[in-house]
Write a protein that holds these residues in place. Structure first.
Motif, PDB file in Angstrom:
ATOM      1  N   TRP A   1       0.812  -1.214   0.000  1.00 56.47           N
ATOM      2  CA  TRP A   1       0.000   0.000   0.000  1.00 56.47           C
ATOM      3  C   TRP A   1       0.848   1.268   0.000  1.00 56.47           C
ATOM      4  N   LEU A   2       2.023   1.220   0.640  1.00 55.39           N
ATOM      5  CA  LEU A   2       2.882   2.402   0.672  1.00 55.39           C
ATOM      6  C   LEU A   2       3.368   2.763  -0.725  1.00 55.39           C
ATOM      7  N   GLU A   3       3.771   1.753  -1.487  1.00 54.95           N
ATOM      8  CA  GLU A   3       4.222   2.011  -2.855  1.00 54.95           C
ATOM      9  C   GLU A   3       3.074   2.527  -3.709  1.00 54.95           C
ATOM     10  N   ARG A   4       1.886   1.964  -3.534  1.00 52.59           N
ATOM     11  CA  ARG A   4       0.747   2.420  -4.328  1.00 52.59           C
ATOM     12  C   ARG A   4       0.376   3.856  -3.981  1.00 52.59           C
ATOM     13  N   ALA A   5       0.435   4.199  -2.696  1.00 50.62           N
ATOM     14  CA  ALA A   5       0.089   5.565  -2.280  1.00 50.62           C
ATOM     15  C   ALA A   5       1.098   6.581  -2.817  1.00 50.62           C
ATOM     16  N   LEU A   6       2.380   6.277  -2.676  1.00 52.73           N
ATOM     17  CA  LEU A   6       3.403   7.198  -3.175  1.00 52.73           C
ATOM     18  C   LEU A   6       3.356   7.315  -4.696  1.00 52.73           C
ATOM     19  N   SER A   7       3.086   6.214  -5.374  1.00 53.39           N
ATOM     20  CA  SER A   7       2.979   6.260  -6.835  1.00 53.39           C
ATOM     21  C   SER A   7       1.783   7.087  -7.273  1.00 53.39           C
ATOM     22  N   ALA A   8       0.678   7.001  -6.530  1.00 55.17           N
ATOM     23  CA  ALA A   8      -0.504   7.800  -6.868  1.00 55.17           C
ATOM     24  C   ALA A   8      -0.221   9.291  -6.694  1.00 55.17           C
ATOM     25  N   ILE A   9       0.496   9.650  -5.628  1.00 50.67           N
ATOM     26  CA  ILE A   9       0.860  11.058  -5.418  1.00 50.67           C
ATOM     27  C   ILE A   9       1.774  11.536  -6.543  1.00 50.67           C
ATOM     28  N   ALA A  10       2.754  10.708  -6.910  1.00 53.76           N
ATOM     29  CA  ALA A  10       3.671  11.076  -7.984  1.00 53.76           C
ATOM     30  C   ALA A  10       2.933  11.248  -9.310  1.00 53.76           C
ATOM     31  N   ASP A  11       1.983  10.364  -9.592  1.00 50.84           N
ATOM     32  CA  ASP A  11       1.215  10.468 -10.830  1.00 50.84           C
ATOM     33  C   ASP A  11       0.356  11.729 -10.835  1.00 50.84           C
ATOM     34  N   ALA A  12      -0.189  12.094  -9.678  1.00 50.52           N
ATOM     35  CA  ALA A  12      -1.003  13.306  -9.589  1.00 50.52           C
ATOM     36  C   ALA A  12      -0.163  14.554  -9.850  1.00 50.52           C
ATOM     37  N   VAL A  13       1.055  14.586  -9.288  1.00 50.30           N
ATOM     38  CA  VAL A  13       1.943  15.728  -9.529  1.00 50.30           C
ATOM     39  C   VAL A  13       2.390  15.752 -10.983  1.00 50.30           C
ATOM     40  N   LEU A  14       2.658  14.575 -11.535  1.00 53.58           N
ATOM     41  CA  LEU A  14       3.124  14.487 -12.913  1.00 53.58           C
ATOM     42  C   LEU A  14       2.049  14.926 -13.905  1.00 53.58           C
ATOM     43  N   ALA A  15       0.784  14.814 -13.522  1.00 49.15           N
ATOM     44  CA  ALA A  15      -0.301  15.219 -14.410  1.00 49.15           C
ATOM     45  C   ALA A  15      -0.345  16.733 -14.617  1.00 49.15           C
ATOM     46  N   LEU A  16       0.246  17.482 -13.673  1.00 53.39           N
ATOM     47  CA  LEU A  16       0.289  18.940 -13.801  1.00 53.39           C
ATOM     48  C   LEU A  16       1.591  19.353 -14.476  1.00 53.39           C
ATOM     49  N   PRO A  17       1.541  20.185 -15.511  1.00 52.80           N
ATOM     50  CA  PRO A  17       2.796  20.714 -16.080  1.00 52.80           C
ATOM     51  C   PRO A  17       3.579  21.479 -15.024  1.00 52.80           C
ATOM     52  N   GLY A  18       4.906  21.330 -15.069  1.00 53.61           N
ATOM     53  CA  GLY A  18       5.747  21.950 -14.042  1.00 53.61           C
ATOM     54  C   GLY A  18       5.567  23.454 -13.947  1.00 53.61           C
ATOM     55  N   LEU A  19       5.535  24.138 -15.100  1.00 52.48           N
ATOM     56  CA  LEU A  19       5.388  25.594 -15.080  1.00 52.48           C
ATOM     57  C   LEU A  19       4.033  26.006 -14.539  1.00 52.48           C
ATOM     58  N   LEU A  20       2.990  25.196 -14.785  1.00 51.14           N
ATOM     59  CA  LEU A  20       1.677  25.512 -14.245  1.00 51.14           C
ATOM     60  C   LEU A  20       1.689  25.431 -12.727  1.00 51.14           C
ATOM     61  N   LEU A  21       2.403  24.457 -12.179  1.00 52.12           N
ATOM     62  CA  LEU A  21       2.522  24.332 -10.731  1.00 52.12           C
ATOM     63  C   LEU A  21       3.201  25.565 -10.137  1.00 52.12           C
ATOM     64  N   VAL A  22       4.244  26.049 -10.796  1.00 56.52           N
ATOM     65  CA  VAL A  22       4.931  27.247 -10.327  1.00 56.52           C
ATOM     66  C   VAL A  22       3.998  28.455 -10.413  1.00 56.52           C
ATOM     67  N   LEU A  23       3.226  28.545 -11.487  1.00 55.13           N
ATOM     68  CA  LEU A  23       2.300  29.663 -11.641  1.00 55.13           C
ATOM     69  C   LEU A  23       1.235  29.664 -10.550  1.00 55.13           C
ATOM     70  N   LEU A  24       0.753  28.485 -10.188  1.00 55.68           N
ATOM     71  CA  LEU A  24      -0.246  28.399  -9.120  1.00 55.68           C
ATOM     72  C   LEU A  24       0.327  28.892  -7.798  1.00 55.68           C
ATOM     73  N   LEU A  25       1.560  28.532  -7.500  1.00 51.83           N
ATOM     74  CA  LEU A  25       2.187  28.997  -6.263  1.00 51.83           C
ATOM     75  C   LEU A  25       2.524  30.478  -6.334  1.00 51.83           C
ATOM     76  N   ALA A  26       2.899  30.959  -7.519  1.00 60.28           N
ATOM     77  CA  ALA A  26       3.251  32.375  -7.664  1.00 60.28           C
ATOM     78  C   ALA A  26       2.048  33.282  -7.431  1.00 60.28           C
ATOM     79  N   ALA A  27       0.847  32.744  -7.595  1.00 59.80           N
ATOM     80  CA  ALA A  27      -0.343  33.554  -7.351  1.00 59.80           C
ATOM     81  C   ALA A  27      -0.464  33.959  -5.882  1.00 59.80           C
TER      82      ALA A  27
END
Length: 260
Positions: A96-122
């Motif tokens: 379950w630990l591997e599945r949980a961490l992989s799900a978090i990684a996939d969720a972050v990977l679904a967002l473009p990196g620059l979009l993530l920075v733009l969201l925080l820059a707001a």
């Protein structure tokens, strides 16, 4: 050491020396304005000339290089260390630990990196921490995925199985058998990540959502000097050339270090 690698190392060392020593050698204050010396050309006193506000370009370029390189290094290290650690943890425990961490990684990977920075820059326009946190959050997934995939293969190998049967602790196995195999791949990934972080920071500054004037950052300097490219092309050419040489050195070094 191959020719391409020597060129890359020489380029990066020259840029690092320039970033560290140029302000001391020029004696210039990157924020000091001399409005009566608008767009003054290069001279012995100011080798790269003065910008549209009469600020010394050599000092500003050196400070911009130092800021970009230090932020990129901080972001890459902040992504590589926890990303690798979480990848090893997921591969070691599985379930379950591997599945949980992989799900978090996939969720972050679904967002473009620059979009993530733009969201925080707001939340803090023009601030330092949105760039740092956003770039680090966008990069850690790569280290997690590479470390997890490689570690799963290594953990199933006979050497690790023998070490477990002999009673060696997890720390010994990670230090002696996993990390020596992982580090070459991770270092290559870090070099590409460093280049991507430098480029992302400059791109965000160029479009006006990164650091803000009068901060001497490469992307900010480009957008400030763009209206004067026909009158003083050497001014905007300086940050463009420095960014190009930095990325060229990093990418050339990464290609030379790729495993056969």
């Amino acid at each position: 050491m191959r020719a391409g690698q020597r060129i890359a190392v020489a380029l990066l060392l020259a840029i690092a020396v320039f970033a560290l020593l140029a302000p001391w050698l020029s004696g210039g204050d990157p924020a000091r304005q001399q409005l009566e010396r608008f767009l003054e050309g290069p001279s012995l006193t100011h080798p790269l000339g003065l910008d549209h506000l009469g600020r010394d370009m050599l000092a500003r370029l050196a400070h911009g290089a130092r800021l970009s390189l230090s932020l990129a290094l901080l972001s890459v290290m902040s992504a590589a260390i926890p990303g690798t650690a979480l990848g090893l943890l997921a591969a070691w425990h599985g379930g379950w630990l591997e599945r949980a961490l992989s799900a978090i990684a996939d969720a972050v990977l679904a967002l473009p990196g620059l979009l993530l920075v733009l969201l925080l820059a707001a939340f803090a326009p023009g601030g330092f921490w949105p760039l740092y946190v956003g770039i680090a959050l966008a990069l850690w997934v790569e280290y997690f995925r590479v470390a997890r995939a490689a570690a799963r293969i290594l953990l199933a190998g006979p050497q690790v199985e023998a070490s477990r049967m002999l009673g060696f602790a997890a720390g010994y196995i990670v230090r002696r058998q996993l990390l020596p195999e992982l580090l070459p791949r991770l270092f290559t990934l870090m070099r590409f990540g460093f280049a991507g972080a430098v480029l992302a920071m400059s791109a965000l500054g160029f479009v006006g959502v990164g650091l803000q004037p009068p901060t001497p950052e490469l992307g900010v300097m480009m957008i400030e000097l763009l209206p004067y490219y026909s009158e003083a092309p050497w001014l905007i050419g300086s940050p463009v050339l420095l960014l190009f040489l930095t990325l060229l050195g990093l990418l050339l070094l990464s290609r030379e270090q790729e495993p056969a």
